[in-house]
Structure formats: C-alpha cells, structure tokens
Design an enzyme around this catalytic site. Structure first.
Site, short mmCIF file in Angstrom:
data_model
loop_
_atom_site.label_atom_id
_atom_site.label_comp_id
_atom_site.label_asym_id
_atom_site.label_seq_id
_atom_site.Cartn_x
_atom_site.Cartn_y
_atom_site.Cartn_z
N ARG A 155 -2.23 21.08 -7.70
CA ARG A 155 -1.18 22.09 -7.68
C ARG A 155 -1.21 23.01 -8.89
NH1 ARG A 155 2.13 17.87 -5.56
NH2 ARG A 155 3.03 18.37 -3.54
N VAL A 159 -0.62 9.64 -6.71
CA VAL A 159 -0.90 8.67 -5.63
C VAL A 159 -2.14 7.85 -5.95
CG1 VAL A 159 0.21 10.12 -3.88
CG2 VAL A 159 -2.25 10.38 -4.31
N HIS A 163 5.39 9.68 -4.27
CA HIS A 163 4.60 10.32 -3.21
C HIS A 163 3.67 9.33 -2.52
CE1 HIS A 163 5.34 14.32 -5.52
NE2 HIS A 163 6.35 13.99 -4.74
N CYS A 185 -0.18 3.19 9.81
CA CYS A 185 -0.20 3.66 11.20
C CYS A 185 1.07 4.45 11.46
CB CYS A 185 -0.29 2.48 12.16
SG CYS A 185 -0.16 2.99 13.90
N ASN A 233 3.33 18.51 -21.81
CA ASN A 233 2.66 19.27 -20.76
C ASN A 233 2.02 20.51 -21.36
OD1 ASN A 233 2.27 19.28 -17.79
ND2 ASN A 233 3.22 21.30 -17.92
#
Length: 249
Positions: free
Chosen positions: A32, A101, A119, A127, A218
């Site tokens: 992102r 993730v 996330h 499934c 950051n």
C-alpha cells in the site's frame, strides 16, 4: 527495621500496532505504500478482492499463482520482530496488534495469544463454504502439482487465503480485543504503518484518548503525528530495538 524488600516497580502495558513497514527488512514489500503494488498495478488488487475472487475462476487461478511467487512464506523475522520478543521476555506486558498477515511476530517467538491479527493470516487457507481451515503450504503444494484452483477437500467449496480480502469485514472479536488493548495500555507504539487504513488506524486515537503515551515510528508522516508524544523517522530495524530498550526490551 523491616526486612521487607520494596515491591518491584510495575511495568507498563505496551501495545504495538505493526504495519507493513516492520516487515520490509524481511523482504516483504509494502503493497500500500507510495510505490506499492496496489498503486502500480490496480488490476492486481482484484486478486485480493473478495467479489472478484469468488466470481471469476481466472482471478482465483491468478491469485494462487501470485501466492506461489510471494515472498511471505519464505520470509524470516528481522531485528524489529526480535526486539518485540525481547521486550516480552523481559517481563514487560506486551500485546501486538498487527495489520500484517505474514505471521513473523509469532515466527520470531512471540506467543500467538499475544498477537491480534487484524487482517488474518497468509499462512492458512479457509473454505468459503464450510469454513474448514488448513495450511497454505498444503494448498500451494496442490497448485504446484497441477491443480490451478484447489477446492476444499471436505466440501468442494472455494478455498481462499485466511486473510481479510478487500470487500470483507474484519473479525469483530479480534477488533474488539484490539480496542480493549488500546484502551488499557499505557504505551501505544505504532510502527511501520501509515495510520490511514481504518479501523486499525483509529486505535492510535483510542489509546491516546485513554491516556496512553503514543509513539509513532514511521518513515512518512501520518494523520496522528500531531497527537503523538514522540515521532521517530529513523529506519525501523534500528529505531524500534532502541525504543523498546527503554521499556525493558
């Protein structure tokens, strides 16, 4: 004279919100970011968008090929992940809320119960029919063996990564736990996140509203910099370990 020893000082609860920037040193790109894949190739976003994925078998086949080539499962924890583990092992109460993730916090040695994956995880598949879960490695082995769109072995339903795709909602239980941690912590560190993706970004404000010391690590400015007690722009691989040393890590 009393022989009683003074009780040791209580260590503060430290909450760490980690974003893609903490994993770039492990070779996982920031999808992102200013030069991320979603900005360079909008078509690629379809591969992780629930509606497109469920409706189009070709999108699913391309998505599985993308996961075969992705560096996530090959990645190893870096100095920043290891610093979080050192902090936790020092006896400081730590909770990690991650937008990632990749599972690298747990791979570094942080107990899974102390990690909230907002996330989901790329290390498992689920499934969409019967909700059975299994390992991503096993699904990718089926792809490599010639099954371009592997179905659920229990019910024949469509399999997807156990991540929250675009168009899906976050797990309300996980989000609720994250909000509770943000309210309870005394230090809230946002590291490697732009703090623009909601509702995760709002956790920084929740923590600050409840009296936590807010620290942002950051490279780029974030919407919460003005509320932060401290903003660090140095590289995460060196800045986070130095920061966490202050809290016992």
């Amino acid at each position: 004279m009393s022989s009683e020893q003074p009780a040791p000082a209580r260590k503060p609860l430290v909450a760490i919100l980690s974003g893609a920037g903490i994993s770039t040193d492990s070779g996982i790109p920031d999808y992102r970011g200013p030069h991320g894949l979603w900005r360079r190739d909008p078509e690629a976003e379809k591969l992780v968008t629930y509606g497109f994925y469920m409706a189009d078998p070709e999108i699913r086949r391309r998505s599985w090929r993308m996961r075969q080539d992705a560096p996530t499962l090959r990645a190893r924890p870096n100095a920043a992940h290891e610093a979080v583990v050192r902090l936790e092992r020092s006896g400081t109460p730590v909770r990690v809320i991650t937008q990632n993730v990749d599972g690298l916090h747990q791979l570094a040695g942080l107990p899974g119960r102390k990690v909230l994956e907002l996330h989901g995880t790329a290390r498992a598949v689920v499934c969409t029919g019967c909700r059975a879960r299994s390992g991503m490695a096993e699904a990718l082995a089926r792809v490599a063996a010639g099954d371009p769109d592997p179905a659920c072995e229990s019910c024949g339903g469509i399999l997807k990564s156990a991540t929250v795709m675009f168009g899906e909602s976050l797990d309300p239980l996980v989000l609720g736990e994250a909000v509770a941690v943000a309210k309870a912590c005394e230090v809230f560190i946002a590291v490697g996140t732009s703090l623009t993706v909601q509702p995760a970004a709002s956790l920084a404000g929740v923590a600050a509203d409840h009296g936590a010391r807010l620290v942002i690590v950051n490279a780029e400015p974030t919407p919460y910099d003005g509320r932060a007690d401290e903003v660090i722009r140095e590289p995460i691989g060196t800045a986070l370990p130095a920061l966490l040393e202050r809290f016992g890590g």
